[in-house]
Design a protein around this motif. Structure first.
Motif, PDB file in Angstrom:
ATOM      1  N   LEU A 121     -48.605  -7.068  13.355  1.00  0.00           N
ATOM      2  CA  LEU A 121     -48.170  -5.854  13.926  1.00  0.00           C
ATOM      3  C   LEU A 121     -46.983  -5.754  14.674  1.00  0.00           C
ATOM      4  O   LEU A 121     -46.346  -4.824  14.848  1.00  0.00           O
ATOM      5  N   TYR A 122     -47.040  -6.861  15.799  1.00  0.00           N
ATOM      6  CA  TYR A 122     -45.922  -6.960  16.676  1.00  0.00           C
ATOM      7  C   TYR A 122     -44.593  -6.992  15.991  1.00  0.00           C
ATOM      8  O   TYR A 122     -43.671  -6.174  16.202  1.00  0.00           O
ATOM      9  N   ASP A 123     -44.580  -7.715  15.122  1.00  0.00           N
ATOM     10  CA  ASP A 123     -43.337  -8.048  14.208  1.00  0.00           C
ATOM     11  C   ASP A 123     -42.841  -6.826  13.412  1.00  0.00           C
ATOM     12  O   ASP A 123     -41.467  -6.502  13.229  1.00  0.00           O
TER      13      ASP A 123
ATOM     14  N   THR B  21     -39.039 -21.850  20.833  1.00  0.00           N
ATOM     15  CA  THR B  21     -40.337 -22.134  21.266  1.00  0.00           C
ATOM     16  C   THR B  21     -41.103 -20.916  21.792  1.00  0.00           C
ATOM     17  O   THR B  21     -40.235 -19.984  22.083  1.00  0.00           O
ATOM     18  N   ASP B  22     -42.357 -21.036  21.798  1.00  0.00           N
ATOM     19  CA  ASP B  22     -43.189 -20.031  22.149  1.00  0.00           C
ATOM     20  C   ASP B  22     -44.630 -20.695  22.610  1.00  0.00           C
ATOM     21  O   ASP B  22     -45.126 -21.793  22.093  1.00  0.00           O
ATOM     22  N   LEU B  23     -45.542 -19.844  23.450  1.00  0.00           N
ATOM     23  CA  LEU B  23     -46.652 -20.420  23.897  1.00  0.00           C
ATOM     24  C   LEU B  23     -47.772 -20.536  22.846  1.00  0.00           C
ATOM     25  O   LEU B  23     -48.522 -21.164  22.599  1.00  0.00           O
ATOM     26  N   ASN B  24     -47.610 -19.202  21.843  1.00  0.00           N
ATOM     27  CA  ASN B  24     -48.705 -19.015  21.098  1.00  0.00           C
ATOM     28  C   ASN B  24     -48.250 -19.227  19.665  1.00  0.00           C
ATOM     29  O   ASN B  24     -47.311 -18.579  18.896  1.00  0.00           O
ATOM     30  N   PRO B  25     -48.789 -20.460  19.126  1.00  0.00           N
ATOM     31  CA  PRO B  25     -48.441 -21.026  17.730  1.00  0.00           C
ATOM     32  C   PRO B  25     -48.689 -19.759  16.553  1.00  0.00           C
ATOM     33  O   PRO B  25     -47.743 -19.869  15.785  1.00  0.00           O
TER      34      PRO B  25
HETATM   35  C1  LIG Z   1     -43.280  -9.489  24.088  1.00  0.00           C
HETATM   36  S1  LIG Z   1     -43.411 -11.024  23.147  1.00  0.00           S
HETATM   37  C2  LIG Z   1     -41.432 -11.341  23.302  1.00  0.00           C
HETATM   38  C3  LIG Z   1     -41.335 -12.107  22.120  1.00  0.00           C
HETATM   39  C4  LIG Z   1     -39.602 -11.991  21.399  1.00  0.00           C
HETATM   40  N1  LIG Z   1     -39.002 -12.902  22.298  1.00  0.00           N
HETATM   41  C5  LIG Z   1     -39.095 -10.708  21.140  1.00  0.00           C
HETATM   42  O1  LIG Z   1     -38.390 -10.253  21.836  1.00  0.00           O
HETATM   43  O2  LIG Z   1     -39.887 -10.028  20.328  1.00  0.00           O
HETATM   44  C6  LIG Z   1     -43.762 -12.268  24.717  1.00  0.00           C
HETATM   45  C7  LIG Z   1     -43.824 -13.565  24.259  1.00  0.00           C
HETATM   46  O3  LIG Z   1     -44.017 -14.469  25.458  1.00  0.00           O
HETATM   47  C8  LIG Z   1     -44.768 -15.499  24.995  1.00  0.00           C
HETATM   48  N2  LIG Z   1     -45.380 -16.357  26.269  1.00  0.00           N
HETATM   49  C9  LIG Z   1     -46.284 -15.868  27.294  1.00  0.00           C
HETATM   50  N3  LIG Z   1     -46.391 -16.758  27.911  1.00  0.00           N
HETATM   51  C10 LIG Z   1     -45.699 -17.913  28.023  1.00  0.00           C
HETATM   52  C11 LIG Z   1     -45.166 -19.089  28.477  1.00  0.00           C
HETATM   53  N4  LIG Z   1     -46.054 -19.360  29.653  1.00  0.00           N
HETATM   54  N5  LIG Z   1     -44.360 -19.747  27.769  1.00  0.00           N
HETATM   55  C12 LIG Z   1     -43.938 -19.531  26.561  1.00  0.00           C
HETATM   56  N6  LIG Z   1     -44.142 -18.088  26.090  1.00  0.00           N
HETATM   57  C13 LIG Z   1     -44.793 -17.372  26.474  1.00  0.00           C
HETATM   58  C14 LIG Z   1     -45.876 -14.777  24.249  1.00  0.00           C
HETATM   59  O4  LIG Z   1     -46.618 -15.662  23.459  1.00  0.00           O
HETATM   60  C15 LIG Z   1     -45.112 -13.819  23.228  1.00  0.00           C
HETATM   61  O5  LIG Z   1     -44.800 -14.411  22.230  1.00  0.00           O
END
Ligand SMILES: C[S@@+](CC[C@H](N)C(=O)[O-])C[C@H]1O[C@@H](n2cnc3c(N)ncnc32)[C@H](O)[C@@H]1O
Length: 267
Positions: A14-16, A69-73
């Motif tokens: 949904l986000y994407d 990279t991202d925290l959530n796979p």
């Molecule tokens: C609002 S989304 C932004 C995603 C993307 N950059 C965009 O502009 O659509 C915030 C993202 O931060 C990631 N995130 C949260 N805590 C994090 C951490 N400690 N290290 C890396 N990513 C993290 C979440 O998994 C999420 O994908």
């Protein structure tokens, strides 16, 4: 991981598909252009989510190697569906506060709308600086105040009407809670960045139906976790928010101002 940072379940898709075109793409275009101006050969992206900046950057810098990279796979799985990993694109799980990369490995670091979620931002900035080649730049964006982001403000107002005296706090605490230019500058400098620049960037959200606005916010962000834990079924709350928005906006697709803070510093 706290519920505030858990982008799992219904959230990635949904986000994407709804939130990214509504409010994220225009800022991704600006941020990618800023990064591309230095013509980096290798880029690290942190908190890449479902890859809107990665895809945009790949279009404007097709020769660059991007490690996203991202925290959530689960967010990266969604990202890989749209732009599969290749010689130029690598998707990798990593906490931005503890990067699994060598010192000086990248020509640029970029991060859009994720830094507000990091419990220790100075540590994340120090890590970004460590993995940058000396003299290279980190470029990032966070949201400006909720009052400058009308579509989300309207959702908050609908929630305030539905839950008088106990409005959910996720939006103000996290995504719209890191808006002080002086604090951003101070934290970058504390992490060792120089030539720090902090500025406001504004756009207008893409016209979106009230139903899609309610769905994306209540089930496509970690607000869903706060709702489930303390307010009820996010599916029912989505329908209630959609009804309140429709009463207020008359059922027209809504479009309103969006405000971000862009900043950068040299390692
Ligand atoms: C609002 S989304 C932004 C995603 C993307 N950059 C965009 O502009 O659509 C915030 C993202 O931060 C990631 N995130 C949260 N805590 C994090 C951490 N400690 N290290 C890396 N990513 C993290 C979440 O998994 C999420 O994908």
């Amino acid at each position: 991981m706290s519920g505030d940072s858990a982008f799992t379940g219904s959230i990635p898709e949904l986000y994407d598909t709804v939130l990214v075109p509504m409010v994220f793409q225009d800022f991704a275009d600006d941020l990618a252009a800023d990064v591309a101006a230095a013509d980096p050969a290798s880029v690290l992206e942190t908190a890449a989510g479902t890859g809107v900046v990665t895809r945009t950057l790949h279009r404007v810098l097709p020769g660059a190697r991007i490690t996203a990279t991202d925290l959530n796979p689960a967010m990266l799985v969604q990202a890989d569906r749209i732009l599969p990993a290749s010689d130029s694109i690598r998707w990798q799980q990593a906490d931005a506060q503890e990067l699994p990369f060598e010192d000086g490995a990248f020509d640029a670091v970029v991060s859009q709308f994720g830094i507000m979620f990091f419990p220790d931002r100075v540590r994340a900035y120090a890590e970004a600086r460590r993995v940058l080649r000396p003299g290279a730049r980190m470029t990032a964006a966070v949201w400006g105040p909720l009052e400058g982001n009308e579509v989300t403000l309207l959702v908050e107002q609908a929630l305030a009407e539905l839950f008088p005296g106990r409005t959910p706090t996720f939006y103000r605490r996290i995504p719209f809670g890191y808006t002080d230019h002086d604090l951003i500058r101070a934290e970058l400098e504390e992490a060792g960045f120089s030539d720090v620049d902090v500025r406001t960037v504004e756009h207008v959200s893409a016209p979106t139906s009230t139903g899609a606005i309610a769905l994306a916010h209540c089930q496509g962000t970690p607000l869903a976790n706060e709702l489930r834990e303390g307010y009820g079924d996010p599916v029912q709350i989505t329908a209630d928010v959609a009804r309140v928005l429709e009463e207020r906006l008359g059922g027209r697709p809504f479009s309103g101002p969006t405000t971000a803070i862009f900043f950068s510093g040299v390692a």
